[in-house]
Design a protein around this motif. Structure first.
Motif, PDB file in Angstrom:
ATOM      1  N   SER A   1      41.188  35.202  44.484  1.00 32.86           N
ATOM      2  CA  SER A   1      40.321  34.253  44.440  1.00 32.86           C
ATOM      3  C   SER A   1      40.930  33.299  45.605  1.00 32.86           C
ATOM      4  N   THR A   2      40.311  32.536  46.464  1.00 25.92           N
ATOM      5  CA  THR A   2      40.808  31.632  47.431  1.00 25.92           C
ATOM      6  C   THR A   2      40.248  30.207  47.533  1.00 25.92           C
ATOM      7  N   SER A   3      40.796  29.254  47.844  1.00 25.47           N
ATOM      8  CA  SER A   3      40.170  28.080  47.898  1.00 25.47           C
ATOM      9  C   SER A   3      40.798  27.234  49.078  1.00 25.47           C
ATOM     10  N   TYR A   4      39.937  26.349  49.642  1.00 24.78           N
ATOM     11  CA  TYR A   4      40.368  25.566  50.791  1.00 24.78           C
ATOM     12  C   TYR A   4      39.905  24.156  51.028  1.00 24.78           C
ATOM     13  N   ASP A   5      40.541  23.387  51.574  1.00 23.73           N
ATOM     14  CA  ASP A   5      40.080  22.062  51.677  1.00 23.73           C
ATOM     15  C   ASP A   5      38.978  21.916  52.772  1.00 23.73           C
ATOM     16  N   ASP A   6      38.149  21.018  52.755  1.00 25.12           N
ATOM     17  CA  ASP A   6      37.165  21.113  53.685  1.00 25.12           C
ATOM     18  C   ASP A   6      37.305  20.888  55.010  1.00 25.12           C
ATOM     19  N   SER A   7      38.278  20.450  55.279  1.00 27.68           N
ATOM     20  CA  SER A   7      39.118  20.235  56.770  1.00 27.68           C
ATOM     21  C   SER A   7      39.013  21.693  57.705  1.00 27.68           C
TER      22      SER A   7
END
Length: 125
Positions: free
Chosen positions: A57-63
């Protein structure tokens, strides 16, 4: 021996792409989380993305959401950060970090990662 080495940085025009990699030593081959950060001189370090090494699973900053993709190879589980549609504001030194246990990405983002690379420079103009 424990070590992390980032590579793939460079200079690119706005709208271009770069792919960063993070070579990890065998000591942290089975780390449960890899994170990507960036920092500009005079500013605080900023979290960019993370990947759960076990579940994927991955996650990212909105930018960077929708432009950056974090992944890992099947052969050696080498973390990659694919950066597309780069903007001048993406200019920074990029770092990869590895967790040192089985606490999950959320835990390391709160309390700190166990291992850090020396960074690779990304310049977008």
């Amino acid at each position: 021996d424990v070590q992390l080495v980032e590579s793939g940085g460079g200079s690119v025009r706005a709208g271009g792409s770069l792919r960063l990699s993070c070579a990890a030593s065998e000591d942290i081959f089975n780390s449960d989380c890899m994170g990507w950060f960036r920092q500009v001189p005079g500013k605080e370090r900023e979290w960019v993305a993370a990947i759960d090494r076990l579940g994927g699973s991955t996650s990212y900053d909105d930018s960077v959401k929708g432009r950056f993709t974090v992944s890992q190879t099947r052969a050696k589980n080498t973390p990659y950060l694919q950066m597309n549609s780069l903007k001048p504001e993406d200019t920074a030194t990029y770092y990869c970090a590895a967790g040192s246990g089985k606490y999950g990405c959320e835990w390391y983002l709160r309390y700190g990662f166990g291992y850090w690379g020396q960074g690779t420079q990304v310049t977008v103009s």
